[in-house]
Design an enzyme around this catalytic site. Sequence first.
Site, PDB file in Angstrom:
ATOM      1  N   PHE A 164     -16.973  -5.532  -1.935  1.00  0.00           N
ATOM      2  CA  PHE A 164     -16.451  -4.551  -2.667  1.00  0.00           C
ATOM      3  C   PHE A 164     -15.379  -5.304  -3.393  1.00  0.00           C
ATOM      4  O   PHE A 164     -14.780  -6.203  -2.844  1.00  0.00           O
ATOM      5  CB  PHE A 164     -15.700  -3.595  -1.665  1.00  0.00           C
ATOM      6  CG  PHE A 164     -14.942  -2.543  -2.439  1.00  0.00           C
ATOM      7  CD1 PHE A 164     -15.664  -1.384  -2.876  1.00  0.00           C
ATOM      8  CD2 PHE A 164     -13.660  -2.716  -2.690  1.00  0.00           C
ATOM      9  CE1 PHE A 164     -14.919  -0.428  -3.557  1.00  0.00           C
ATOM     10  CE2 PHE A 164     -12.860  -1.854  -3.539  1.00  0.00           C
ATOM     11  CZ  PHE A 164     -13.663  -0.457  -3.744  1.00  0.00           C
ATOM     12  N   ASP A 249     -12.410 -13.777  -3.814  1.00  0.00           N
ATOM     13  CA  ASP A 249     -11.625 -12.480  -3.771  1.00  0.00           C
ATOM     14  C   ASP A 249     -10.704 -12.428  -2.439  1.00  0.00           C
ATOM     15  O   ASP A 249     -11.325 -11.796  -1.667  1.00  0.00           O
ATOM     16  CB  ASP A 249     -12.562 -11.421  -4.033  1.00  0.00           C
ATOM     17  CG  ASP A 249     -11.680  -9.937  -4.406  1.00  0.00           C
ATOM     18  OD1 ASP A 249     -10.566  -9.816  -3.611  1.00  0.00           O
ATOM     19  OD2 ASP A 249     -12.441  -8.998  -4.724  1.00  0.00           O
ATOM     20  N   LYS A 278      -2.840  -6.266  -2.764  1.00  0.00           N
ATOM     21  CA  LYS A 278      -2.515  -5.741  -1.566  1.00  0.00           C
ATOM     22  C   LYS A 278      -1.283  -5.966  -1.009  1.00  0.00           C
ATOM     23  O   LYS A 278      -0.315  -5.402  -1.280  1.00  0.00           O
ATOM     24  CB  LYS A 278      -3.642  -5.734  -0.677  1.00  0.00           C
ATOM     25  CG  LYS A 278      -5.011  -4.900  -0.931  1.00  0.00           C
ATOM     26  CD  LYS A 278      -5.783  -4.522   0.228  1.00  0.00           C
ATOM     27  CE  LYS A 278      -7.206  -3.675  -0.187  1.00  0.00           C
ATOM     28  NZ  LYS A 278      -6.986  -2.397  -0.312  1.00  0.00           N
TER      29      LYS A 278
HETATM   30  C1  PLP Z   1     -11.656  -7.595  -1.676  1.00  0.00           C
HETATM   31  C2  PLP Z   1     -11.300  -6.482  -2.526  1.00  0.00           C
HETATM   32  N1  PLP Z   1     -11.112  -6.642  -3.804  1.00  0.00           N
HETATM   33  C3  PLP Z   1     -10.716  -5.792  -4.627  1.00  0.00           C
HETATM   34  C4  PLP Z   1     -10.214  -4.542  -4.279  1.00  0.00           C
HETATM   35  C5  PLP Z   1      -9.652  -3.786  -5.217  1.00  0.00           C
HETATM   36  O1  PLP Z   1      -8.395  -3.352  -5.164  1.00  0.00           O
HETATM   37  P1  PLP Z   1      -7.430  -2.043  -5.504  1.00  0.00           P
HETATM   38  O2  PLP Z   1      -7.899  -1.014  -4.771  1.00  0.00           O
HETATM   39  O3  PLP Z   1      -6.035  -2.572  -5.612  1.00  0.00           O
HETATM   40  O4  PLP Z   1      -8.023  -2.182  -6.863  1.00  0.00           O
HETATM   41  C6  PLP Z   1     -10.070  -4.366  -2.923  1.00  0.00           C
HETATM   42  C7  PLP Z   1      -9.576  -2.940  -2.411  1.00  0.00           C
HETATM   43  O5  PLP Z   1      -9.884  -2.501  -1.214  1.00  0.00           O
HETATM   44  C8  PLP Z   1     -10.728  -5.221  -1.982  1.00  0.00           C
HETATM   45  O6  PLP Z   1     -10.713  -5.065  -0.636  1.00  0.00           O
END
Ligand code: PLP
Length: 424
Positions: A164, A249, A278
């Site tokens: 994700f 990520d 986050k």
């Molecule tokens: C690993 C990872 N990357 C990207 C995102 C996307 O972040 P956002 O919801 O702030 O756009 C998330 C969100 O849960 C995530 O867990």
Amino acid sequence: MNPTETAPTTDLEHSPVGELVHSHATGAQWLSRYNSSLLGVFGTPQRVLVRGSGCLVWDADGKEYLDLLGGIAVNALGHAHPFVTSVISSQLATLGHVSNFFTSPTQIALAEKLLEITRAPAGSKVFFANSGTEAVEAAFKLARRNAGPEAQPRTRIIALEGAFHGRTMGALALTAKEAYRAPFAPLPGGVEHLPFGDIDALRAAVDNTVAAVFLEPIQGEAGVRPLPDGYLRAAREATSAAGALLILDEVQTGIGRTGKWLASEDAGIMPDAVTLAKGLGGGFPIGALVTYGPDTSALLTAGQHGTTFGGNPVATAAALATLHVLENQQVLGHVREVGEHLRAGLAAVDGVTEVRGEGLLIGFDLDADVAPAVVTAGLGAGFIVNSPGPRTIRLAPPLILTTEQADRFLAALPALLQTAKDAQ
Ligand SMILES: Cc1ncc(COP(=O)(O)O)c(C=O)c1O
């Protein structure tokens, strides 16, 4: 009032916002208005929250909850942290927004601090965004700039099954879940999803046609699933040999969530880029892309990317305040201790079949498909948790969760499981 005049000083209590916070409307009344006015992409929210303090929140009906989800790994210092709150307020009262035609001291200082805590070498750089998906979007464009020679272009990007990475189109192309992707085809091309944790599959896939490999050290949305030992090192070797970028990520796992600044820290490798968001702003929206070393940092040049709000003085001040508290109050050590305590306690609960994760990013599996019912039972009993799968519960509480608060949940869990099973 003439719009050029300074507004009279007003406290929150007597502002339109204060009236909302102290409104006597019930949760049900708010939700009815919600459903009439907000786009239905999130469904109907579970509760209407009006106030928070530390690891506790209260809903519109006055009920108290222990927040074990922390806004999905966002509220690193809990709700309404006094230091973060006062730094945000002071910065907003001093200089709130400037656009990227200008910079500000907080933006520069935060970039320097991020380069320090991510152990980035000389020549590394930072790009600021406003969310996780935007940080990933910047990383996607970075990957495209690793285009390779005309005779042998790098057209492929690798991600993993279960990944994700966000919901905007580039990040969605990296996200694996078909239900999220299918309604929005065609997505940006060239992305392939490899089997999770399969080092041989990775080695076989990565060659000089690959621009980048995107990995989450622990897949949060897939139920808190850590990459197997040795995977990150193998990915570093394969990408280095092929000239592909290794992009980690750490939107969910970074900034102390696992008891380290980065979850990938112990792998002993240096990535080419890391995405963060986050927990970084302690509840204030901010995202960041860190590019490692001068060559990778030179891939995106003037005019090739941008955003109006990114690196805004208030967001960067919020992040500086959050990092300051995490560092000066030894919060990362606390995260390791409470996390270990919580995981050991969970493993001892009847009906819990597996416990995963690190620090305060925890996933645990149940012996029946009752996870959504456990979420409901939790709300009834005053606990906020999340179910990323039918038999998986995720906890990502504020990093200041106390052992006593963890114990309160552990003591309540057997009854929550029973209530959930009875409801089936
Ligand atoms: C690993 C990872 N990357 C990207 C995102 C996307 O972040 P956002 O919801 O702030 O756009 C998330 C969100 O849960 C995530 O867990």
